[in-house]
Design a protein around this motif. Sequence first.
Motif: not given
Length: 544
Positions: A295-296, A261-264, A289-291
Amino acid sequence: MSVHTQAVQGKKTSRNEEFDAVVVGAGIGGMRMLHELRQLGLSVKVIEAAPEVGGTWFWNRYPGARTDSESWVYAYSFSKELQDEWDWSERFATQPEALAYLKYVADRFDMRKDILFNTRVNSAIYDEQSNEWTVTTEQGGTYTCKYFIPASGLLSLPYKPDFNGINNFQGEWYVTGNWPEEKVDFTGKRVAVIGTGATAVQVIPIVALTAEQLTVFQRTPNYVMPGRNYVLTEDERQSIRANSDTIWAMARQHFFGFAMAPAGRVMADFTPEEQQKILEGGWEAGGFRFIFETFDDLLVNDESNAVASEFVRNKIRAIVNDPATAEMLCPKDYPLAGKRPPLGHFYYETFNRDNVSLVDVSNNPITEIAKNGVRVGNDEYEADVIIFATGFDAGTGALTHMNVQGRGGVTLKEKWEHGPRTHLGIGVDAFPNMFMISGPQTPFANIPVVIEGAVEWIGQAIKSLRDNGLDRIEATPDATEAWNDHIAQIVNATVLSKGKRSWFFGDNVPGKAHASLFYFGGAGEYRRECLASAENNYDGFVVA
């Protein structure tokens, strides 16, 4: 003869065979296309150069090869039964397991009877009068079809630099993209690895375990994300099965086709201390997941990317004991994701071994392969084995190396002299009824997700033609130019355009035109753009 290669084999023949469709390649794309076309009731012949299914996962058998996508989404979603039957053993599947999965799919759906193995396509030529394609093979076979579908893969033609002296080398040498089936023993040997891209990042830690000495020749350092691989428990596999619909829905909408899911959130909304804490969480989670879950705006904001890039550099400095080696491994002149970031499995830790050394060839390049090793300027590094992990002629290479001719005899190689021009990465003007699977200008993302979307679109397009008594579909020149401009606008709005010697743009192959080889608008948005074309009577295509 192996049970897995006793299906139809390539033989010298001059007999012409007719099919509704000919598919080139029996990897993930070709196999999925075969299944889709069968569902439509079409006659299909898949032509495969290897003696087995698998494509990338047949040829890339080098030590340490494994997926960079989590195994449960590096798979097919078209069959619920298949998902329930197959058990992945690890978070990131090894090459043997990925190949075993594709063999299982081929057997499960009785695909081998429609695949011609050990056969390499020589040419595919469109005849305007008959509206048919004629495909010829190096074995002398001729096949005519209405629909020509190359599924040759975006990373299937290995690139090996033409180093001087290679024929004088007295040791063994290997290309990672065409690795032998038999095990290569490095015990007690001096090994040279040329390259530090995604493949080398996987090879190096494994070879270091048994080699007497491993020398790594690096031109451009990489931002290597920690894989954090683990063995899946039965409870975890049951959870994946139970949530498979949600997992696939997320993957189809995600920018890179992952079940994330996007970090938001964006980096500017947090203090420097909070930023570091969030980045640390992404680093520990492993994979990409680091990318994608920190942060989006990492791929579109230079300041945010700079913070994340420095975070990775500091991790390298903390992991690698020798400060000089650590600095050589730190990318400093391009942003995170400016080149394809690999996943590492104890990659940086390997440079703490006494038998591993790093040679920087960015300013002092390899001058020749000598009789006893690798020469860099006046220095010679002795080696018994050389491994060329120098990447691929990505995106277009496999297609332009076939003699594919459209209307008027124009070839794809001529058409793409200044870079690829496609519509949706599927069609090319002047090449009617040719559908590319994972061709240039499709998304660079988790490839099974991209493939399934493209295959479903192609299947629906063919069904629409047949249902409406039509027999030809072709991208328009205006649409291909508009798609090319669209792709350029997208990538220029990201940090990806600032990479160094990136194969995203063909810059790793001397003489290849600099052009974006991929759509970087995201796998989810690409799917929506394809759907919009289909719903608007295949906008961007002439249908007749």
